[in-house]
Scaffold this active site. Structure first.
Site, mmCIF file in Angstrom:
data_model
loop_
_atom_site.group_PDB
_atom_site.id
_atom_site.type_symbol
_atom_site.label_atom_id
_atom_site.label_comp_id
_atom_site.label_asym_id
_atom_site.label_seq_id
_atom_site.Cartn_x
_atom_site.Cartn_y
_atom_site.Cartn_z
ATOM 1 C CE LYS A 122 7.062 -1.781 1.089
ATOM 2 N NZ LYS A 122 7.276 -1.772 2.549
ATOM 3 N N PRO A 182 13.119 1.956 0.509
ATOM 4 C CG PRO A 182 14.481 1.125 -1.171
ATOM 5 C CD PRO A 182 14.316 1.156 0.303
ATOM 6 C CD GLU A 183 6.946 3.690 1.714
ATOM 7 O OE1 GLU A 183 5.774 3.735 1.311
ATOM 8 O OE2 GLU A 183 7.358 4.342 2.681
ATOM 9 N NE ARG A 237 8.381 1.704 10.393
ATOM 10 C CZ ARG A 237 8.300 1.428 9.097
ATOM 11 N NH1 ARG A 237 7.541 0.444 8.684
ATOM 12 N NH2 ARG A 237 8.979 2.138 8.214
#
Ligand SMILES: [Zn+2]
Length: 312
Positions: free
Chosen positions: A72, A2-3, A302
């Site tokens: 976050k 989740p961001e 990434r």
């Protein structure tokens, strides 16, 4: 993972569910309590205790006033006990990490019964259970168990707030403040925007999206960006995150990603279909007039997604 928008969706649901309610009981799984304990977090040991006469013990008997968020991180704010002291817990701070999520059951409702929970719900991935005074119940579920909950005093919470950078949906989100936050770095733009002490809340998905909206290559060195380019990044950020949160955030296809919020009354959309570059490598760029094809690049191990034609 989740961001900001996904955590904001979670925060809104938690706020609606918990605000004004008193905690009647807290249960923590042994495995999670032990894991938190190893990391120096005493939530598993303290949270199930009754709030003591000095207000310094556990969560039982405490009332949740509201649920807040920065970046976050999210937190439950507790109403002061009748006799507060210096060590009084006033905040429960949470981070969902990879797979953390809350399941919320109003009084009289049932837990879900479907193919995801062959052995029923709550299952072995549920690690905290909080009962509230109106008979409603909240369960924290975390398959990979990287998420955390911590008990903080007012002072500890203030120190935490100071560590986190600017929140794009917060009241301090101004271009001048943003410029200060991102200045003085030679790092690649993507790595800078992921730095939670500068801008809080961005992760892999939204950084790719923001750079595409701003027409800037995320591999650029930060100190080569002009003020007009920072302006484009600033202007793209808050509307994107706000819109994503409005429709329920981005939920990718694994079931685990669906578990961070369970609110059957809300028919949430999914922002995934509106992503312009993330996981769209090989597809045509969605910018009008651009004939580029989205590419996947690797930065710090990434994936980054960008259009080599309109992002420079
Ligand atoms: Zn393009």
């Amino acid at each position: 993972m989740p961001e900001l928008p996904e955590v904001e969706v979670c925060r809104q649901a938690l706020d609606e569910f918990f605000a004004g309610r008193e905690v009647v009981a807290v249960e923590i799984s042994d495995i999670w309590a032990a894991q938190l304990g190893k990391a120096g977090i005493d939530f598993g040991r303290r949270a199930p205790l009754k709030a003591g006469a000095d207000g310094s013990q556990g969560l039982v008997g405490r009332t949740v006033e509201r649920v807040g968020r920065k970046g976050k991180f999210y937190w439950f704010e507790l109403a002061p006990p009748s006799s507060p002291c210096e060590s009084t817990i006033s905040v429960v701070e949470g981070h969902l990490r990879m797979t953390g999520g809350w399941w919320l059951k109003p009084a009289g409702a049932d837990w879900p019964q479907d193919e995801r929970f062959a052995n029923g719900f709550p299952d072995n991935y549920c690690h905290a259970r909080i009962l509230l005074d109106d008979g409603s119940e909240a369960v924290y579920r975390d398959v990979r168990r990287f998420g955390t909950l911590k008990l903080h005093t007012e002072e500890q919470h203030s120190q935490r707030l100071a560590v986190w950078g600017l929140d794009p949906l917060g009241t301090t989100w101004r271009f001048k403040r943003f410029l200060q936050a991102v200045s003085g770095s030679r790092r690649e733009l993507k790595s800078l925007l992921l730095d939670q002490s500068r801008v809080a809340g961005l992760g892999n998905i939204y950084v790719s999206e923001i750079c595409h909206l701003a027409r800037i290559d995320p591999r650029r060195r930060s100190d080569t960006l002009g003020e007009d380019e920072w302006r484009r990044i600033f202007d793209a950020t808050a509307p994107l995150l706000r819109e994503s949160a409005r429709v329920g955030g981005t939920r990718l296809t694994t079931l685990d990603d669906l578990t961070y919020i369970h609110e059957p009354q809300l028919h949430l959309d999914n922002f995934e279909v509106r992503l312009r570059v993330y996981r769209r490598d090989g597809e045509r760029c969605m910018r009008r007039g651009c004939s580029g094809e989205i590419e996947r690049a690797v930065q710090q191990n990434r994936s980054t997604f960008l259009c080599p034609m309109c992002q420079s």
